[in-house]
Design an enzyme around this catalytic site. Structure first.
Site, PDB file in Angstrom:
ATOM      1  N   VAL A   1      -0.568  -3.237   9.535  1.00  0.00           N
ATOM      2  CA  VAL A   1      -1.198  -1.955   9.876  1.00  0.00           C
ATOM      3  C   VAL A   1      -2.628  -1.913   9.315  1.00  0.00           C
ATOM      4  O   VAL A   1      -3.539  -1.399   9.942  1.00  0.00           O
ATOM      5  CB  VAL A   1      -0.367  -0.779   9.313  1.00  0.00           C
ATOM      6  CG1 VAL A   1      -1.019   0.571   9.621  1.00  0.00           C
ATOM      7  CG2 VAL A   1       1.060  -0.819   9.859  1.00  0.00           C
ATOM      8  N   GLY A   2      -2.798  -2.465   8.102  1.00  0.00           N
ATOM      9  CA  GLY A   2      -4.097  -2.414   7.431  1.00  0.00           C
ATOM     10  C   GLY A   2      -5.161  -3.167   8.215  1.00  0.00           C
ATOM     11  O   GLY A   2      -4.933  -4.286   8.677  1.00  0.00           O
TER      12      GLY A   2
ATOM     13  N   HIS B   1      -7.249  -4.335  17.939  1.00  0.00           N
ATOM     14  CA  HIS B   1      -7.124  -2.930  17.511  1.00  0.00           C
ATOM     15  C   HIS B   1      -8.480  -2.509  16.925  1.00  0.00           C
ATOM     16  O   HIS B   1      -8.684  -2.484  15.721  1.00  0.00           O
ATOM     17  CB  HIS B   1      -6.023  -2.786  16.461  1.00  0.00           C
ATOM     18  CG  HIS B   1      -6.028  -1.427  15.807  1.00  0.00           C
ATOM     19  ND1 HIS B   1      -5.707  -0.270  16.484  1.00  0.00           N
ATOM     20  CD2 HIS B   1      -6.346  -1.033  14.557  1.00  0.00           C
ATOM     21  CE1 HIS B   1      -5.824   0.764  15.670  1.00  0.00           C
ATOM     22  NE2 HIS B   1      -6.211   0.323  14.495  1.00  0.00           N
TER      23      HIS B   1
ATOM     24  N   ASP C   1      -2.368   2.895  19.513  1.00  0.00           N
ATOM     25  CA  ASP C   1      -3.291   2.954  20.652  1.00  0.00           C
ATOM     26  C   ASP C   1      -2.498   3.206  21.941  1.00  0.00           C
ATOM     27  O   ASP C   1      -2.909   3.988  22.801  1.00  0.00           O
ATOM     28  CB  ASP C   1      -4.072   1.642  20.752  1.00  0.00           C
ATOM     29  CG  ASP C   1      -4.709   1.288  19.420  1.00  0.00           C
ATOM     30  OD1 ASP C   1      -5.558   2.053  18.943  1.00  0.00           O
ATOM     31  OD2 ASP C   1      -4.337   0.247  18.835  1.00  0.00           O
TER      32      ASP C   1
ATOM     33  N   GLY D   1       0.837  -1.209   0.000  1.00  0.00           N
ATOM     34  CA  GLY D   1       0.000   0.000   0.000  1.00  0.00           C
ATOM     35  C   GLY D   1       0.859   1.241   0.000  1.00  0.00           C
ATOM     36  O   GLY D   1       0.493   2.286   0.539  1.00  0.00           O
ATOM     37  N   ALA D   2       2.038   1.112  -0.608  1.00  0.00           N
ATOM     38  CA  ALA D   2       3.052   2.175  -0.509  1.00  0.00           C
ATOM     39  C   ALA D   2       2.637   3.445  -1.241  1.00  0.00           C
ATOM     40  O   ALA D   2       3.212   4.510  -0.998  1.00  0.00           O
ATOM     41  CB  ALA D   2       4.385   1.662  -1.061  1.00  0.00           C
TER      42      ALA D   2
ATOM     43  N   GLY E   1       1.794   4.930   3.743  1.00  0.00           N
ATOM     44  CA  GLY E   1       3.029   4.545   3.060  1.00  0.00           C
ATOM     45  C   GLY E   1       3.908   5.758   2.786  1.00  0.00           C
ATOM     46  O   GLY E   1       5.130   5.728   3.004  1.00  0.00           O
TER      47      GLY E   1
HETATM   48  P1  NDP Z   1      -3.926   4.714   4.306  1.00  0.00           P
HETATM   49  O1  NDP Z   1      -2.513   4.631   3.892  1.00  0.00           O
HETATM   50  O2  NDP Z   1      -4.390   5.958   4.994  1.00  0.00           O
HETATM   51  O3  NDP Z   1      -4.313   3.486   5.276  1.00  0.00           O
HETATM   52  C1  NDP Z   1      -3.940   2.178   4.934  1.00  0.00           C
HETATM   53  C2  NDP Z   1      -4.516   1.196   5.897  1.00  0.00           C
HETATM   54  O4  NDP Z   1      -4.067   1.443   7.207  1.00  0.00           O
HETATM   55  C3  NDP Z   1      -6.046   1.191   5.955  1.00  0.00           C
HETATM   56  O5  NDP Z   1      -6.468  -0.154   5.795  1.00  0.00           O
HETATM   57  C4  NDP Z   1      -6.348   1.673   7.333  1.00  0.00           C
HETATM   58  O6  NDP Z   1      -7.477   0.982   7.847  1.00  0.00           O
HETATM   59  C5  NDP Z   1      -5.137   1.260   8.098  1.00  0.00           C
HETATM   60  N1  NDP Z   1      -4.930   1.965   9.365  1.00  0.00           N
HETATM   61  C6  NDP Z   1      -4.519   1.362  10.487  1.00  0.00           C
HETATM   62  N2  NDP Z   1      -4.427   2.219  11.477  1.00  0.00           N
HETATM   63  C7  NDP Z   1      -4.796   3.393  11.007  1.00  0.00           C
HETATM   64  C8  NDP Z   1      -4.921   4.666  11.597  1.00  0.00           C
HETATM   65  N3  NDP Z   1      -4.673   4.895  12.845  1.00  0.00           N
HETATM   66  N4  NDP Z   1      -5.313   5.686  10.800  1.00  0.00           N
HETATM   67  C9  NDP Z   1      -5.595   5.466   9.515  1.00  0.00           C
HETATM   68  N5  NDP Z   1      -5.497   4.276   8.921  1.00  0.00           N
HETATM   69  C10 NDP Z   1      -5.114   3.240   9.661  1.00  0.00           C
HETATM   70  O7  NDP Z   1      -4.893   4.410   3.086  1.00  0.00           O
HETATM   71  P2  NDP Z   1      -4.804   4.873   1.590  1.00  0.00           P
HETATM   72  O8  NDP Z   1      -6.149   4.584   1.021  1.00  0.00           O
HETATM   73  O9  NDP Z   1      -4.190   6.217   1.434  1.00  0.00           O
HETATM   74  O10 NDP Z   1      -3.762   3.866   0.973  1.00  0.00           O
HETATM   75  C11 NDP Z   1      -3.941   2.493   0.905  1.00  0.00           C
HETATM   76  C12 NDP Z   1      -3.126   2.001  -0.269  1.00  0.00           C
HETATM   77  O11 NDP Z   1      -3.126   0.595  -0.208  1.00  0.00           O
HETATM   78  C13 NDP Z   1      -3.700   2.392  -1.624  1.00  0.00           C
HETATM   79  O12 NDP Z   1      -2.659   3.010  -2.372  1.00  0.00           O
HETATM   80  C14 NDP Z   1      -4.108   1.066  -2.244  1.00  0.00           C
HETATM   81  O13 NDP Z   1      -3.863   1.022  -3.633  1.00  0.00           O
HETATM   82  C15 NDP Z   1      -3.216   0.126  -1.519  1.00  0.00           C
HETATM   83  N6  NDP Z   1      -3.594  -1.274  -1.439  1.00  0.00           N
HETATM   84  C16 NDP Z   1      -2.601  -2.155  -1.682  1.00  0.00           C
HETATM   85  C17 NDP Z   1      -2.792  -3.487  -1.611  1.00  0.00           C
HETATM   86  C18 NDP Z   1      -1.654  -4.403  -1.895  1.00  0.00           C
HETATM   87  O14 NDP Z   1      -0.515  -4.016  -1.850  1.00  0.00           O
HETATM   88  N7  NDP Z   1      -1.934  -5.648  -2.198  1.00  0.00           N
HETATM   89  C19 NDP Z   1      -4.120  -4.027  -1.275  1.00  0.00           C
HETATM   90  C20 NDP Z   1      -5.110  -3.023  -0.994  1.00  0.00           C
HETATM   91  C21 NDP Z   1      -4.827  -1.687  -1.074  1.00  0.00           C
HETATM   92  P3  NDP Z   1      -8.911   1.722   8.044  1.00  0.00           P
HETATM   93  O15 NDP Z   1      -9.186   2.475   6.776  1.00  0.00           O
HETATM   94  O16 NDP Z   1      -9.860   0.607   8.280  1.00  0.00           O
HETATM   95  O17 NDP Z   1      -8.729   2.601   9.231  1.00  0.00           O
END
Ligand code: NDP
Length: 340
Positions: A134-135, A192, A164, A16-17, A22
């Site tokens: 983290v996700g 979490h 947390d 998810g970089a 990321g």
């Molecule tokens: P973020 O980078 O903001 O967040 C990513 C993940 O972190 C979310 O699942 C979110 O869960 C989680 N998270 C955990 N703790 C926290 C917190 N305290 N605050 C916010 N988020 C938290 O999301 P983006 O949408 O900007 O980026 C995600 C990226 O991941 C996208 O670029 C997408 O393309 C990519 N992706 C990659 C995958 C892969 O490599 N196979 C698969 C799926 C997506 P929550 O939203 O539930 O809080």
């Protein structure tokens, strides 16, 4: 000057970089903020096709930072490439809950991401690989990742509850008007999620029990207990929603900071007292074996260890049990879908 030649580059994979967390992670990692000023790093940025442009753009910016510790950056959409030789994996990319999505749908969508990533870690990562998820739902995503990597020891899979933990420290610091550095031995137990249990039973502030210091400040034992139950615990557990409400978007820098601290301590050790991390239970504190639950932990010699033998009063026990029951339900739901 730090001698960077003493260490071979550590390969750090971020999934998810191309996303926000990321982006907040990679510059600090590349500048030595995670592993220290003497450890060169190689970054592998893993994305899905929709996110790859964000990761490629960030890779250009990394080049423009000319970080002396950064020995290379690869962007990939292939988990086998992304985890090749990986020493440290920060699994950030996850499927967010969409409108009308049930929990089973969310768990299934994420199992489709974390299962293949676990398999790729199993096949391609370095022998010393350490993984933090983290996700969200982070604990159960970590469980699925570990289950998909049978050749990697279970204790290499963790989920992030350090944010947390840090949120709890921040709230106590403000309530007691004391620097964070004076507060020790706070614990986040369980999932979490909103069911987590931020626990100050064993916490101290400048050597005194936190409860005693709160009672003094708030006007008695009952007031301290009420503040913990009605303000502190819900505020820590729901802090993510508060940030979204105030900021207009989710917490990013604090989540990235927590992931960096989690890995820093895992590799280099905790200093005084304990911290919190979600690790695979071996039955400690009655948490069913195999669940990825948050515990009080210390890190020495590159391993997290659960702090054992802490007393839990009946109220604390009930809160821990409630959060663990949620983890158990998530595991049962994933099993029912045939994904575990
Ligand atoms: P973020 O980078 O903001 O967040 C990513 C993940 O972190 C979310 O699942 C979110 O869960 C989680 N998270 C955990 N703790 C926290 C917190 N305290 N605050 C916010 N988020 C938290 O999301 P983006 O949408 O900007 O980026 C995600 C990226 O991941 C996208 O670029 C997408 O393309 C990519 N992706 C990659 C995958 C892969 O490599 N196979 C698969 C799926 C997506 P929550 O939203 O539930 O809080």
């Amino acid at each position: 000057m730090a001698d960077t030649r003493r260490h071979r580059p550590t390969t750090v994979t971020i999934t998810g970089a191309g996303g926000q967390i990321g982006y907040a992670l990679m510059f600090r990692i590349a500048s030595g903020g995670m592993l220290g000023p003497d450890r060169p790093v190689r970054l592998r940025l893993l994305e899905i096709p929709q996110g790859v442009a964000g990761a490629e753009g960030a890779a250009l910016e990394l080049q423009d930072c000319a970080f002396p510790l950064l020995t290379g950056v690869d962007v990939s959409t292939d988990p086998a490439e992304g985890f090749d030789g990986c020493n440290i994996a920060l699994l950030v990319g996850a499927r967010p809950r969409g409108p009308g999505m049930e929990r089973a749908d969310l768990l299934a969508a994420n199992a489709g991401i974390f299962g293949p990533q676990g398999a790729a870690i199993n096949a391609a990562a370095a022998d010393d690989v350490r993984v933090v998820v983290v996700g969200n739902p982070a604990n159960t995503n970590a469980l699925i990742t570990a289950a998909s990597a049978p050749d990697v020891p279970a204790d290499r899979f963790t989920a992030l509850t350090r944010l947390d933990h840090n949120r709890a420290l921040g709230q106590l610091s403000a309530a007691l008007d004391t620097p964070v550095g004076e507060i020790r031995d706070v614990t986040i137990w369980g999932n979490h999620s909103a069911s987590q249990f931020p626990d100050v039973t064993h916490a101290t502030v400048a050597g005194r029990p936190v409860h005693e210091a709160l009672a003094e400040r708030l006007g008695g034992e009952a007031a301290a207990t009420a503040w913990l139950d009605e303000t502190f615990i819900p505020r820590v557990a729901k802090r993510g929603a508060e940030i979204i409400q105030v900021r207009g978007s989710s917490s990013v820098a604090s989540a990235a900071n927590a992931a960096i601290e989690h890995m820093h301590d895992w590799v280099l050790g905790t200093a005084d007292g304990w911290t919190s991390a979600a690790v695979v239970s071996r039955g400690e504190y009655g948490v069913p074996e195999g669940l990825v639950s948050s515990f009080p932990v210390t890190a020495q010699d590159g391993a997290y260890r659960i702090v054992e033998g802490l007393s839990l009063d009946p109220r604390a026990r009930a809160r821990l049990d409630a959060s663990v029951a949620e983890l158990d339900e998530e595991r049962a739901a994933v099993r029912a879908l045939g994904l575990l």
